[in-house]
Design an enzyme around this catalytic site. Structure first.
Site, short mmCIF file in Angstrom:
data_model
loop_
_atom_site.label_atom_id
_atom_site.label_comp_id
_atom_site.label_asym_id
_atom_site.label_seq_id
_atom_site.Cartn_x
_atom_site.Cartn_y
_atom_site.Cartn_z
N GLU A 73 -91.08 -62.74 -35.59
CA GLU A 73 -90.88 -63.45 -34.58
C GLU A 73 -92.17 -63.62 -34.02
O GLU A 73 -92.89 -62.59 -33.84
CB GLU A 73 -90.03 -62.73 -33.67
CG GLU A 73 -88.71 -62.70 -33.96
CD GLU A 73 -87.67 -63.91 -33.85
OE1 GLU A 73 -88.29 -64.77 -33.29
OE2 GLU A 73 -86.71 -63.85 -34.65
N CYS A 137 -82.89 -57.83 -28.51
CA CYS A 137 -84.45 -58.00 -29.37
C CYS A 137 -85.15 -58.86 -28.65
O CYS A 137 -86.42 -58.08 -28.47
CB CYS A 137 -83.75 -58.95 -30.54
SG CYS A 137 -82.95 -57.98 -31.83
#
Length: 197
Positions: A73, A137
């Site tokens: 990410e 998350c």
């Protein structure tokens, strides 16, 4: 992360435990924590861990039911948190840090890490994402990025067996984190060199 929703066993925690067995290179102290899927715990725990360890890097690992690859990410998002956590809680403001920037990028160049790990020929596919999903998350990643001025990373793993084993995920995390540390150290060497001249 710990269990939540349909994830009675969280693949991210199993993968991190595999990583702990494998270890990282000798000059790295690895500290491993299982984070509850709770907004308020995250808001308290993440700053406390940064304070306790003053780490060079914090790497968060979470499971994504939609993922079929190991996903790096690039950034965390501040706004849009509407999903209830394990305590049936959701921030009233629907954001991580009131008045914080909308998005914070990791200082780690995820494209470079992805290319390098892919070149190692592991039996795991690694990809890049700019959306960690606006649940715990993403919330944790943003909180950590905000705390560390970008010195954090986030890796999403698929559920176990879809398609990777715990061992494959552990080896992938080991390779990813070692490349991240390498990228981080080289970017810091460059910065230090520029200051000396």
């Amino acid at each position: 992360f710990g269990p939540f929703g349909e994830h009675a066993v969280n693949a991210s925690w199993i993968a991190v435990q595999e990583l702990e067995k494998l270890g990282l290179r000798d000059d790295v102290d690895l500290h491993v924590y299982e984070v509850p899927v709770e907004y308020q715990t995250v808001q308290r725990l993440i700053p406390a861990l940064w304070k306790k360890h003053s780490p060079q890097l914090v790497v968060h690992v979470g499971v994504s039911g939609m993922a079929t690859t190991v996903t790096l990410e690039k950034c965390g998002h501040n706004v849009g948190y509407k999903g209830l956590d394990n305590c049936r809680f959701c921030p009233g403001s629907q954001c991580c840090v009131e008045g914080g920037p909308e998005c914070i990028d990791s200082i780690i160049d995820m494209d470079t890490v992805c290319k390098r790990v892919s070149a190692l020929g592991l039996d795991v596919t690694v990809t890049i994402s700019k959306d960690a999903g606006r649940y715990l998350c993403d919330f944790t990643y943003y909180t950590s990025l905000y705390q560390s001025r970008g010195r954090s990373a986030f890796v999403h793993v698929p559920p176990l067996g879809k398609p990777y084993t715990a061992e494959q995920l552990g080896r992938a995390l080991q390779a990813i984190i070692e490349e991240m540390l390498d990228v981080l150290e080289h970017s810091e060497d460059k910065i230090n060199c520029q200051h000396e001249h």
